[in-house]
Motif scaffolding. Structure first.
Motif, PDB file in Angstrom:
ATOM      1  N   ILE A  49     -46.196 -47.483  52.814  1.00  0.00           N
ATOM      2  CA  ILE A  49     -47.087 -48.423  53.487  1.00  0.00           C
ATOM      3  C   ILE A  49     -48.444 -48.330  52.796  1.00  0.00           C
ATOM      4  CG2 ILE A  49     -48.251 -49.050  55.633  1.00  0.00           C
ATOM      5  CD1 ILE A  49     -45.898 -47.730  57.129  1.00  0.00           C
ATOM      6  N   ILE A  50     -48.886 -49.440  52.258  1.00  0.00           N
ATOM      7  CA  ILE A  50     -50.172 -49.511  51.582  1.00  0.00           C
ATOM      8  C   ILE A  50     -51.122 -50.276  52.488  1.00  0.00           C
ATOM      9  CG2 ILE A  50     -51.408 -50.414  49.569  1.00  0.00           C
ATOM     10  CD1 ILE A  50     -48.610 -50.207  48.104  1.00  0.00           C
ATOM     11  N   ARG A  51     -52.302 -49.707  52.717  1.00  0.00           N
ATOM     12  CA  ARG A  51     -53.297 -50.361  53.563  1.00  0.00           C
ATOM     13  C   ARG A  51     -54.604 -50.407  52.783  1.00  0.00           C
ATOM     14  NH1 ARG A  51     -54.729 -51.353  59.112  1.00  0.00           N
ATOM     15  NH2 ARG A  51     -56.904 -50.828  59.501  1.00  0.00           N
ATOM     16  N   ASN A  52     -55.205 -51.582  52.740  1.00  0.00           N
ATOM     17  CA  ASN A  52     -56.485 -51.752  52.054  1.00  0.00           C
ATOM     18  C   ASN A  52     -57.415 -52.575  52.923  1.00  0.00           C
ATOM     19  OD1 ASN A  52     -58.211 -51.602  49.594  1.00  0.00           O
ATOM     20  ND2 ASN A  52     -58.004 -53.817  49.721  1.00  0.00           N
ATOM     21  N   SER A  72     -36.119 -54.243  47.923  1.00  0.00           N
ATOM     22  CA  SER A  72     -35.085 -54.359  48.956  1.00  0.00           C
ATOM     23  C   SER A  72     -35.652 -55.162  50.113  1.00  0.00           C
ATOM     24  CB  SER A  72     -34.634 -52.989  49.447  1.00  0.00           C
ATOM     25  OG  SER A  72     -33.831 -52.372  48.469  1.00  0.00           O
ATOM     26  N   SER A  73     -36.957 -54.928  50.403  1.00  0.00           N
ATOM     27  CA  SER A  73     -37.649 -55.699  51.424  1.00  0.00           C
ATOM     28  C   SER A  73     -39.137 -55.458  51.295  1.00  0.00           C
ATOM     29  CB  SER A  73     -37.193 -55.297  52.835  1.00  0.00           C
ATOM     30  OG  SER A  73     -37.567 -53.970  53.110  1.00  0.00           O
ATOM     31  N   PHE A  74     -39.927 -56.394  51.831  1.00  0.00           N
ATOM     32  CA  PHE A  74     -41.343 -56.132  52.036  1.00  0.00           C
ATOM     33  C   PHE A  74     -41.894 -57.018  53.126  1.00  0.00           C
ATOM     34  CE2 PHE A  74     -42.854 -59.153  48.493  1.00  0.00           C
ATOM     35  CZ  PHE A  74     -43.594 -59.986  49.304  1.00  0.00           C
ATOM     36  N   THR A  75     -42.924 -56.514  53.783  1.00  0.00           N
ATOM     37  CA  THR A  75     -43.688 -57.242  54.784  1.00  0.00           C
ATOM     38  C   THR A  75     -45.155 -57.055  54.439  1.00  0.00           C
ATOM     39  OG1 THR A  75     -42.022 -56.830  56.483  1.00  0.00           O
ATOM     40  CG2 THR A  75     -44.219 -57.478  57.246  1.00  0.00           C
ATOM     41  N   HIS A  76     -45.872 -58.161  54.294  1.00  0.00           N
ATOM     42  CA  HIS A  76     -47.303 -58.113  53.966  1.00  0.00           C
ATOM     43  C   HIS A  76     -48.060 -58.765  55.122  1.00  0.00           C
ATOM     44  CE1 HIS A  76     -50.624 -58.879  50.708  1.00  0.00           C
ATOM     45  NE2 HIS A  76     -51.087 -58.246  51.773  1.00  0.00           N
ATOM     46  N   THR A  77     -48.823 -57.940  55.837  1.00  0.00           N
ATOM     47  CA  THR A  77     -49.635 -58.412  56.953  1.00  0.00           C
ATOM     48  C   THR A  77     -51.071 -58.559  56.483  1.00  0.00           C
ATOM     49  OG1 THR A  77     -48.185 -57.284  58.524  1.00  0.00           O
ATOM     50  CG2 THR A  77     -50.377 -57.942  59.322  1.00  0.00           C
ATOM     51  N   HIS A  78     -51.625 -59.754  56.667  1.00  0.00           N
ATOM     52  CA  HIS A  78     -53.003 -60.066  56.282  1.00  0.00           C
ATOM     53  C   HIS A  78     -53.790 -60.238  57.575  1.00  0.00           C
ATOM     54  CE1 HIS A  78     -51.446 -61.517  52.265  1.00  0.00           C
ATOM     55  NE2 HIS A  78     -50.384 -61.736  53.028  1.00  0.00           N
ATOM     56  N   PRO A 119     -57.722 -67.802  62.974  1.00  0.00           N
ATOM     57  CA  PRO A 119     -57.900 -67.319  61.599  1.00  0.00           C
ATOM     58  C   PRO A 119     -57.801 -65.797  61.509  1.00  0.00           C
ATOM     59  CG  PRO A 119     -60.047 -67.537  62.604  1.00  0.00           C
ATOM     60  CD  PRO A 119     -59.017 -67.843  63.676  1.00  0.00           C
ATOM     61  N   ASP A 120     -56.999 -65.191  62.377  1.00  0.00           N
ATOM     62  CA  ASP A 120     -56.996 -63.736  62.485  1.00  0.00           C
ATOM     63  C   ASP A 120     -55.918 -63.013  61.674  1.00  0.00           C
ATOM     64  OD1 ASP A 120     -59.137 -63.714  64.420  1.00  0.00           O
ATOM     65  OD2 ASP A 120     -57.674 -64.502  65.849  1.00  0.00           O
ATOM     66  N   MET A 121     -54.775 -63.646  61.471  1.00  0.00           N
ATOM     67  CA  MET A 121     -53.711 -62.945  60.758  1.00  0.00           C
ATOM     68  C   MET A 121     -52.605 -63.891  60.322  1.00  0.00           C
ATOM     69  SD  MET A 121     -51.055 -60.942  63.327  1.00  0.00           S
ATOM     70  CE  MET A 121     -51.069 -59.480  62.389  1.00  0.00           C
ATOM     71  N   PHE A 122     -51.928 -63.481  59.253  1.00  0.00           N
ATOM     72  CA  PHE A 122     -50.644 -64.082  58.910  1.00  0.00           C
ATOM     73  C   PHE A 122     -49.793 -63.015  58.247  1.00  0.00           C
ATOM     74  CE2 PHE A 122     -53.129 -65.009  55.112  1.00  0.00           C
ATOM     75  CZ  PHE A 122     -52.244 -64.916  54.052  1.00  0.00           C
ATOM     76  N   MET A 171     -61.298 -57.884  55.813  1.00  0.00           N
ATOM     77  CA  MET A 171     -59.941 -58.300  55.462  1.00  0.00           C
ATOM     78  C   MET A 171     -59.105 -57.033  55.306  1.00  0.00           C
ATOM     79  SD  MET A 171     -58.608 -60.659  52.285  1.00  0.00           S
ATOM     80  CE  MET A 171     -58.936 -59.469  50.993  1.00  0.00           C
ATOM     81  N   ILE A 172     -58.004 -56.980  56.033  1.00  0.00           N
ATOM     82  CA  ILE A 172     -57.129 -55.809  56.007  1.00  0.00           C
ATOM     83  C   ILE A 172     -55.745 -56.239  55.540  1.00  0.00           C
ATOM     84  CG2 ILE A 172     -56.122 -53.934  57.356  1.00  0.00           C
ATOM     85  CD1 ILE A 172     -58.452 -54.566  59.426  1.00  0.00           C
ATOM     86  N   ASP A 173     -55.300 -55.650  54.443  1.00  0.00           N
ATOM     87  CA  ASP A 173     -53.948 -55.872  53.938  1.00  0.00           C
ATOM     88  C   ASP A 173     -53.104 -54.658  54.282  1.00  0.00           C
ATOM     89  OD1 ASP A 173     -53.772 -58.345  52.167  1.00  0.00           O
ATOM     90  OD2 ASP A 173     -55.545 -57.377  51.315  1.00  0.00           O
ATOM     91  N   THR A 174     -51.941 -54.896  54.886  1.00  0.00           N
ATOM     92  CA  THR A 174     -50.967 -53.840  55.106  1.00  0.00           C
ATOM     93  C   THR A 174     -49.666 -54.298  54.455  1.00  0.00           C
ATOM     94  OG1 THR A 174     -52.023 -53.303  57.217  1.00  0.00           O
ATOM     95  CG2 THR A 174     -49.822 -52.386  56.824  1.00  0.00           C
ATOM     96  N   PHE A 175     -49.238 -53.552  53.461  1.00  0.00           N
ATOM     97  CA  PHE A 175     -48.071 -53.916  52.668  1.00  0.00           C
ATOM     98  C   PHE A 175     -47.030 -52.812  52.816  1.00  0.00           C
ATOM     99  CE2 PHE A 175     -45.717 -54.170  48.604  1.00  0.00           C
ATOM    100  CZ  PHE A 175     -45.374 -55.512  48.602  1.00  0.00           C
ATOM    101  N   GLU A 176     -45.922 -53.149  53.489  1.00  0.00           N
ATOM    102  CA  GLU A 176     -44.816 -52.210  53.683  1.00  0.00           C
ATOM    103  C   GLU A 176     -43.645 -52.693  52.843  1.00  0.00           C
ATOM    104  OE1 GLU A 176     -43.932 -51.099  57.811  1.00  0.00           O
ATOM    105  OE2 GLU A 176     -45.625 -52.403  58.353  1.00  0.00           O
ATOM    106  N   TYR A 177     -43.100 -51.791  52.030  1.00  0.00           N
ATOM    107  CA  TYR A 177     -41.987 -52.223  51.192  1.00  0.00           C
ATOM    108  C   TYR A 177     -40.933 -51.138  51.067  1.00  0.00           C
ATOM    109  CZ  TYR A 177     -43.786 -49.367  47.336  1.00  0.00           C
ATOM    110  OH  TYR A 177     -44.192 -48.311  46.558  1.00  0.00           O
TER     111      TYR A 177
END
Length: 151
Positions: free
Chosen positions: A3-6, A89-95, A76-79, A106-112
């Motif tokens: 899980i990458i969070r920036n 195999s999979s990923f989910t990117h929450t903006h 305008p809070d998230m997508f 702006m918070i990016d959470t990238f789970e892969y």
């Protein structure tokens, strides 16, 4: 599953940041280093819930394609976008976007999940997690530059 969070603070209104982050043309501009471009689905303008886009890019010297779908949107809070076809195999990117005094966080959470089972886990530790972290940070910095210069 890594899980990458920036977090990136941007001195711009939340709606500007939100729209830039889901703009296909701006995505191409902010990923120029990997020659990323839309080649299928929504190929320009703003992504909406239910939209798919197929990106073509060069990663690790190899031309790759990845199709993502926007599965959730709260303007305008998230997508959220998920990979429906591609190298992972999979990923989910929450903006996420949060109004703060003087701008937007702006918070990016990238789970892969990497492919190839145990070999993928080793690749994560050796290079892939760092590569993806650097990619997300670089894109956030480019979005910041663009957003802070929109008038």
């Amino acid at each position: 599953m890594p899980i990458i969070r920036n977090e990136q603070f941007i001195q711009a209104p939340i709606d500007v940041c939100f729209d830039l982050a889901r703009n296909v043309d701006i995505h191409t501009e902010t990923t120029a280093e990997t020659k990323e471009k839309a080649v299928g689905g929504v190929m320009q303008g703003l992504l909406e819930k239910g939209d798919t886009v197929t990106w073509e890019a060069i990663h690790f010297g190899i031309k790759q394609r990845l199709t993502a779908k926007v599965t959730h949107m709260e303007k305008p809070d998230m997508f959220v976008d998920i990979m429906v076809n591609g190298a992972f195999s999979s990923f989910t990117h929450t903006h996420q976007f949060k109004e703060e005094k003087g701008g937007t966080l702006m918070i990016d959470t990238f789970e892969y999940k990497s492919p190839f089972g145990p070999l993928g886990i080793i690749a994560d530790k050796l290079f892939l997690e760092k590569y993806m972290t650097d990619f997300i940070i670089s894109r956030a910095k480019e979005l910041k530059i663009i957003a802070e210069n929109v008038n």
